[in-house]
Enzyme design. Structure first.
Site, PDB file in Angstrom:
ATOM      1  N   ARG A  15       0.840  -1.199   0.000  1.00 41.78           N
ATOM      2  CA  ARG A  15       0.000   0.000   0.000  1.00 41.78           C
ATOM      3  C   ARG A  15       0.881   1.258   0.000  1.00 41.78           C
ATOM      4  NH1 ARG A  15      -0.673   4.607   2.525  1.00 41.78           N
ATOM      5  NH2 ARG A  15      -0.310   3.594   4.517  1.00 41.78           N
ATOM      6  N   ASP A  16       1.584   1.484   1.087  1.00 40.51           N
ATOM      7  CA  ASP A  16       2.370   2.711   1.221  1.00 40.51           C
ATOM      8  C   ASP A  16       3.489   2.759   0.180  1.00 40.51           C
ATOM      9  OD1 ASP A  16       3.073   5.113   2.302  1.00 40.51           O
ATOM     10  OD2 ASP A  16       3.327   4.384   4.337  1.00 40.51           O
ATOM     11  N   HIS A 207       4.611   3.765  12.858  1.00 45.29           N
ATOM     12  CA  HIS A 207       4.829   3.754  11.410  1.00 45.29           C
ATOM     13  C   HIS A 207       5.863   4.826  11.092  1.00 45.29           C
ATOM     14  CE1 HIS A 207       2.971   3.594   7.201  1.00 45.29           C
ATOM     15  NE2 HIS A 207       3.588   4.751   7.147  1.00 45.29           N
ATOM     16  N   CYS A 240       5.757   9.683   0.200  1.00 45.97           N
ATOM     17  CA  CYS A 240       4.491  10.337   0.514  1.00 45.97           C
ATOM     18  C   CYS A 240       4.315  11.474  -0.471  1.00 45.97           C
ATOM     19  CB  CYS A 240       4.499  10.878   1.946  1.00 45.97           C
ATOM     20  SG  CYS A 240       3.007  11.822   2.306  1.00 45.97           S
ATOM     21  N   ASN A 249       9.066   3.704   3.903  1.00 48.89           N
ATOM     22  CA  ASN A 249       8.993   3.231   5.277  1.00 48.89           C
ATOM     23  C   ASN A 249      10.306   2.555   5.639  1.00 48.89           C
ATOM     24  OD1 ASN A 249       5.993   2.781   4.136  1.00 48.89           O
ATOM     25  ND2 ASN A 249       5.994   3.303   6.297  1.00 48.89           N
TER      26      ASN A 249
HETATM   27 ZN    ZN Z   1       3.449   5.961   5.420  1.00 45.18          ZN
END
Ligand code: ZN
Length: 307
Positions: A15-16, A207, A240, A249
């Site tokens: 996802r991220d 996170h 991001c 991450n």
């Molecule tokens: Zn994130």
């Protein structure tokens, strides 16, 4: 320094990570990666998100991925959702765990949503009700609870206000997400101790993004405070779209390797994760930000020397 005997990791690369890639990964490829992550030992995986497909085209097939995988006993497959429509998509595709998100930056929220973060969270009550009626678990995330590019260090009172807003709508699993990569270990340690003591009814996730190389130090600082649940991303994939220069991450391999070398159980096989990351590097056509992927494990070096 205190360290736990065991921690739980949630793999968020699908996802991220993938939402920040130019390439939209084929659905079959994503399904294969979810299966690979489960085989590597992951018990919690963030499979994708139910954002509007025009806003995040990389996640448009999250529904199909959930349908293809189905329910797997002992494994929690979750998706990020923006609103009630996200809960409906979760119901329709058989997703049993969703996560909402709010930014702790007052300026950011006022500019984008014309609401304070607390007002945003209060508006999630309908999502909680719909999810509970459908037997879907729901959690919440607070983005930039440590610092934001708009306001600098986030006041603890602001974070408390958002946590209390989540608790008020019945959400007790909360993620503290350093999306801006601005958190520092001392601050992380203090905020983690604060929330653990003040809100013992909540379950916490941390996170960290490695934008300024502080993510691993922050993981260690959070563990020292008593935290045991962390999001990681294979190969350190991610970024991001709202934060300039944002890195991914903290890499799964690096955290699992640290834990393996420190006697902290994760249940995740680092070698299997490294294989998945190498495969993904080939598919995406670029390298990844993972130290262990580049340099190998400590134990690999020792084995090589013995030859
Ligand atoms: Zn994130």
């Amino acid at each position: 320094m205190k360290q736990p005997e065991k921690i739980t990791l949630c793999e968020v690369g699908l996802r991220d990570g993938l939402q920040n890639e130019c390439m939209v990964l084929p659905t079959e490829e994503k399904i294969g990666l979810v299966k690979g992550l489960i085989d590597a030992g992951f018990k919690v995986i963030e499979v994708g998100s139910f954002m509007h497909p025009k806003a995040v085209p990389q996640m448009a097939d999250t529904d199909q991925v959930f349908q293809a995988i189905g329910q797997i006993s002992g494994v929690e497959l979750r998706a990020l959702i923006p609103n009630l429509r996200g809960v409906q998509r979760a119901i329709d595709c058989g997703c049993k765990k969703v996560k909402l998100n709010v930014s702790a930056s007052l300026k950011h929220n006022l500019k984008n949503l014309n609401m304070t973060p607390e007002q945003s969270v209060a508006g999630f009550a309908a999502c909680v009700e719909a999810a509970e009626n459908a037997g879907i678990e729901i959690s919440g995330s607070i983005s930039m609870p440590f610092a934001s590019p708009w306001e600098g260090v986030t006041p603890v009172e602001t974070v408390d206000g958002i946590i209390e807003a989540y608790l008020n709508v019945g959400i007790t699993e909360i993620s503290l997400s350093d999306a801006s990569g601005m958190a520092t270990p001392k601050q992380v340690n203090a905020l983690c101790k604060h929330v653990l003591e003040k809100y013992p009814q909540a379950s916490w996730w941390l996170h960290f993004h490695n934008t300024r190389g502080m993510a691993m130090a922050n993981v260690i600082a959070a563990m020292d405070a008593g935290m045991t649940q962390f999001d990681t991303s294979f190969g350190g994939l991610g970024g991001c779209p709202f934060v300039p220069g944002a890195a991914g991450n903290i890499s799964t391999e690096d955290v699992v390797h640290l834990c393996d070398e420190s006697g902290i159980r994760t249940g995740v096989d680092v070698q299997k994760i490294m294989e998945l990351s190498r495969h993904l590097q080939e598919v995406l056509g670029h390298g990844m930000e993972s130290y262990v992927l580049r340099a190998g494990r400590n134990s690999d070096l020792i084995a090589a020397k013995q030859l």
